[in-house]
Design an enzyme around this catalytic site. Structure first.
Site, PDB file in Angstrom:
ATOM      1  N   HIS A   1     -22.169  56.666 109.957  1.00  0.00           N
ATOM      2  CA  HIS A   1     -21.287  56.997 110.925  1.00  0.00           C
ATOM      3  C   HIS A   1     -20.934  58.607 110.837  1.00  0.00           C
ATOM      4  O   HIS A   1     -20.768  58.954 109.690  1.00  0.00           O
ATOM      5  CB  HIS A   1     -19.923  56.235 110.949  1.00  0.00           C
ATOM      6  N   SER A   2     -20.945  59.230 112.067  1.00  0.00           N
ATOM      7  CA  SER A   2     -20.849  60.620 112.177  1.00  0.00           C
ATOM      8  C   SER A   2     -21.594  61.477 111.005  1.00  0.00           C
ATOM      9  O   SER A   2     -22.758  61.390 111.120  1.00  0.00           O
ATOM     10  CB  SER A   2     -19.237  60.760 112.024  1.00  0.00           C
ATOM     11  N   MET A   3     -20.900  62.177 110.281  1.00  0.00           N
ATOM     12  CA  MET A   3     -21.566  63.068 109.471  1.00  0.00           C
ATOM     13  C   MET A   3     -22.518  62.458 108.301  1.00  0.00           C
ATOM     14  O   MET A   3     -23.265  62.668 107.725  1.00  0.00           O
ATOM     15  CB  MET A   3     -20.835  64.175 108.727  1.00  0.00           C
TER      16      MET A   3
ATOM     17  N   GLN B   1     -24.428  56.337 113.934  1.00  0.00           N
ATOM     18  CA  GLN B   1     -23.444  55.902 114.883  1.00  0.00           C
ATOM     19  C   GLN B   1     -22.695  57.332 115.090  1.00  0.00           C
ATOM     20  O   GLN B   1     -22.070  57.852 114.211  1.00  0.00           O
ATOM     21  CB  GLN B   1     -22.297  54.710 114.422  1.00  0.00           C
TER      22      GLN B   1
ATOM     23  N   THR C   1     -23.443  60.272 115.418  1.00  0.00           N
ATOM     24  CA  THR C   1     -23.923  61.427 114.361  1.00  0.00           C
ATOM     25  C   THR C   1     -24.316  62.665 115.092  1.00  0.00           C
ATOM     26  O   THR C   1     -25.149  62.743 116.010  1.00  0.00           O
ATOM     27  CB  THR C   1     -24.813  60.965 113.521  1.00  0.00           C
TER      28      THR C   1
END
Length: 881
Positions: free
Chosen positions: A124-126, A151, A153
């Site tokens: 998720h993200s980073m 997700q 990212t």
């Protein structure tokens, strides 16, 4: 919690590895080893390792449904909720820790019957970027991961590039994926973006690099994902049930029955992901679906010769086969379109090869060509692509207790395609484009001509009217963007007025000539009026969405121009002008933007690029944005005007707050008389060395924060003492009367007090006021420097129990220079500056620095303090020379 090797635990004391479980499953797996399929979840910026429970819980329920024939073991990494989107110094450390975790996870399965050789990763993200960075490690084996799902990212660039470690990390990862694209063919990557509700990471940043050599990467927006059809914000994408279900269904379809692990076949992996995230045919996934099938069952066969057919079923116990002969339609029509509101996963449409059809025993299953929409499943076939088919067959099974409708029609595609030119950006919503559709069919395509740039944003209004009043199926409107999976789907009642927002996440590629379409899955005998207008508010929203991260650069640029104007006025008149007046006079976009535009234009020529490289100058940020199609006419002007407004109101807020706190100070403490002071004293030198030591041994941002507070209190002190001195000079007698002496003064003592008060000349007070104006402007500049360095300070405070010294520190050396500069400036006055020989240079330098800041700081915010520091350094030299 999974026990890590002592060496790993000692090297990464802040990080942990966990296995997720519930109920009996959790109790059974406490002892280890494991027997399932390993999946590793990586949280993002300030994310919690507990976010894995959404995936783990749904996967456990799915495993229970198949009696644990297959099941997944979900692991999660605790990154201590680090702010890695704002501080990039720990990204490399996180990447190396994940590598160690993968090795630990695979060791947990070493004695099992179906031993995994790789780990699937959900980031998720980073966390998704950290997963991609694994491949850049020298000792990492690419076969350790074969599936990566990210997700929200930001793959393309950091949202806020606040330090060089962050931008360098991105450059290393993206360059590796471009240069080593052929080595990544065994890795299947899916990137899911949140859409327009994700205000933290715009979806354009979440699209993976498009590489011809790397065809195992897929990027989608959640609003286009089948069975989801909704935008998510940055956090809810982790627990959005529709997306979690799509992910877990894909995981189970990816299992190889022989190895009981995720399949090693890259083509199958891409096929599964396309099935669940791009085009769902309303069928359960099959790797090699049978082309031919037998039509069994004692059903009635009915021939339909009409070009348009609808059928409603309610509680019918008899099944039927409807056959459509194609020979009579091939000359008149180009396509056939069918829809079915029964959303089960069984086959329902077939193609038959018999020329004389009474019954079709063997047929081609065309249900795999269908597409699932929110209220219906549809299929459109080009007759020319199926020359061997003689009939289309629609199967209607018994409908006990169910109600659904079917429809088919033959049509020429040109007759159902309407072109609608979009309105110009500068129409400001005053003009509109409009078309009227008198629906006789089930499908219309409205092509939105000249809709290809990210700065375009429109409101589309669809008003439907029907001739007869009866219960009708809902309309489905789909905004189809052909060059990326960022469609949006809207369901509306009939009749109704529906509003659709039309805007893009990424611009049209140069080699792509396809046109965005508005697909209207309509009801017959209804009229549709489609109106399109430019939405000025959403155009501004697009500018903010794509360029909000550059606002600090434009704000500081305006303040820097004002600062240079104040120095220029001080040199010419001997007085420091007000911030607001100087902002209006000096902060002009035509002083800054033309030069940048000329450089961007010249960088299109090879000879200029060679000269530019020979000077070792970085590429202008505007040129990079232009290549990404994220830069458009007038955007810089709009951002500059936004920056001017924010700079003005920030100064108003800052000055008001300073006056408020100074007034409070004046009521509590009686200040000393305003007097001249030396720039450097032994006490101040000791303070400077102490702050330098703090910067070097702990955190540079912490030292900057301390010197900022010191400067703030110094400015308040100057304000209070100048105000008090001005009050005393205006009312010398009141001062003596309020001194606390209650006896009657003699005339001689009153005269001595008046003489002492009047000794403070008006010029000294005026000098103090000028100095205060200059201090406020410098403090305003320094406020933004402190804010840009704040994330590393927060990161250091959160990790203080693990390490006293921030390593690496993005602002350690900058902090040392800033401390020296501000320790001198906070004790300086305008009287020292206006007599300096360097004042002319110091007054002219802020303009080229502002140009350079806008040229090189938009995508590299960490460069902004360097430009400000250089300007303040000249100010310090003016105090000395």
């Amino acid at each position: 919690k999974i026990k890590l090797p002592k060496k790993t635990a000692r090297r990464y004391p802040a990080y942990e590895l966990y296995l997720y479980g519930e109920g009996n499953y959790a109790e059974e797996n406490k002892n280890l080893p494991l027997t399932g399929i390993p999946v590793l979840f990586l949280p993002g910026n300030a994310g919690s390792y507990k976010q894995v429970r959404s995936l783990g819980s749904i996967a456990l329920r799915k495993a229970e449904d198949v009696d644990f024939k297959y099941h997944f073991n979900f692991f999660s990494v605790n990154f201590n909720e680090e702010l890695v989107a704002l501080y990039g110094g720990s990204l490399q450390r996180q990447t190396k820790f994940v590598h160690e975790c993968i090795k630990v996870i695979l060791k947990l399965y070493k004695d099992g019957e179906f031993t995994p050789t790789s780990v699937a990763i959900v980031g998720h993200s980073m966390g998704g970027l950290v997963a991609r960075a694994l491949l850049t490690l020298k000792n990492f084996k690419p076969e350790l991961i074969n599936l990566l799902i990210t997700q929200a990212t930001p793959h393309v660039a950091p949202v806020m590039p606040l330090d060089r470690y962050l931008t360098d990390f991105y450059t290393a990862v993206n360059n590796h994926w471009i240069l080593k694209a052929r080595d990544l063919r065994n890795l299947t990557t899916l990137s899911v973006a949140g859409g327009f509700r994700d205000y933290q990471v715009r979806s354009g940043l979440a699209f993976l690099p498009r590489l011809s050599q790397h065809d195992s990467a897929l990027s989608v927006v959640s609003s286009a994902v089948p069975r989801a059809w909704a935008s998510t914000d940055h956090l809810s994408i982790v627990w959005c049930k529709e997306l979690i279900l799509a992910t877990i269904r894909a995981f189970f379809d990816l299992i190889d029955e022989n190895t009981r692990q995720i399949t090693e076949d890259p083509k199958k992996r891409m096929s599964v992901l396309n099935h669940h995230f791009v085009r769902h045919p309303a069928k359960i996934f099959e790797e090699n679906p049978e082309v031919f099938t037998e039509l069994t069952g004692i059903f009635m066969w009915i021939t339909v010769k009409a070009s348009k057919w609808t059928y409603s079923v309610y509680n019918d116990s008899d099944g039927k086969y409807f056959t459509f002969p194609l020979a009579s339609h091939r000359k008149s029509y180009s396509h056939v379109y069918c829809e079915n509101s029964m959303l089960d996963t069984s086959s329902w449409i077939y193609g038959c090869r018999n020329s004389n059809l009474s019954m079709c025993l063997e047929a081609t299953d065309l249900s795999w060509r269908a597409e699932l929409l929110p209220t219906t499943k549809v299929v459109m076939l080009k007759l020319q692509d199926y020359p061997s088919l003689s009939h289309i067959v629609i199967q209607v099974p018994p409908a006990l207790g169910n109600k659904y409708t079917l429809g088919c029609e033959f049509f020429k595609k040109d007759s159902r395609t309407v072109q609608l030119p979009v309105t110009h950006l500068f129409s400001f919503g005053l003009s509109s484009s409009k078309i009227l559709l008198n629906s006789t069919g089930l499908l219309y395509n409205v092509q939105l001509q000249h809709f290809n740039q990210i700065y375009q944003a429109f409101k589309i209004y669809i008003e439907s009217h029907c001739q007869s009043i009866k219960e009708r199926k809902p309309n489905v409107y789909r905004l189809l963007i052909p060059w990326s999976h960022e469609d949006s789907v809207i369901v509306a009642k009939v009749p109704s007025l529906t509003e659709i927002s039309a805007k893009l996440h990424i611009a049209q590629p140069q080699n792509d000539s396809r046109v965005p379409e508005l697909n209207i899955y309509s009801s017959s005998d209804c009229q549709y009026e489609v109106t399109l207008k430019t939405s000025l508010l959403q155009v501004l929203g697009q500018i903010i969405r794509f360029h909000a991260g550059a606002f600090p650069v434009y704000i500081v640029s305006n303040i820097l121009l004002t600062y240079g104007g104040q120095l220029s006025t001080l040199r010419s008149t001997g007085q420091c002008s007000d911030f607001s007046l100087e902002l209006v006079r000096t902060a002009k976009p035509y002083k800054v933007e033309p030069l940048i535009s000329i450089v961007v234009f010249l960088q299109g020529f090879n000879w200029f690029r060679e000269i530019w490289k020979s000077l070792s100058l970085p590429e202008v940020d505007a040129a990079v944005l232009s290549r990404q199609d994220a830069w458009f006419p007038l955007v810089s002007l709009i951002l500059f005007l936004f920056g001017t407004g924010i700079a003005y109101w920030s100064e108003v807020f800052f000055s008001t707050s300073l006056r408020l706190f100074s007034s409070l100070w004046l009521t509590l403490i009686r200040p000393t008389v305003l007097q001249k002071d030396r720039l450097i004293t032994p006490r101040r030198l000791c303070g400077l060395l102490a702050l330098a030591l703090v910067s070097w041994t702990t955190c540079g941002a912490f030292a900057i924060f301390l010197v900022y507070l010191q400067y703030l209190f110094k400015s308040m002190h100057v304000f209070v003492t100048s105000a008090f001195s001005l009050q005393d000079s205006d009312h010398p007698k009141e001062t003596s009367q309020n001194s606390g002496v209650h006896t009657v003064k003699t005339q001689s003592s009153m005269d001595s007090v008046a003489e002492a008060t009047q000794a403070l000349s008006k010029s000294t007070i005026a000098e103090a006021v000028n100095s205060l104006k200059m201090h406020v402007t410098i403090l305003n500049l320094f406020t933004w420097i402190a804010l840009l360095n704040l994330p590393s300070l927060i990161y250091w405070l959160k990790n203080l129990r693990y390490n006293v010294r921030l390593d690496p520190d993005p602002c350690r050396f900058t902090a040392l220079i800033i401390i020296c500069i501000l320790e001198i400036l906070m004790n300086s006055s305008t009287s020292e500056v206006k007599s300096s020989k360097l004042l002319k240079i110091a007054a002219k330098v802020p303009l080229p620095l502002s140009v350079a800041m806008l040229a090189f700081g938009r995508m590299h915010l960490y460069r902004v303090p360097h430009f400000v520091t250089f300007s303040l350094l000249l100010h310090v030299l003016c105090c000395v020379v």
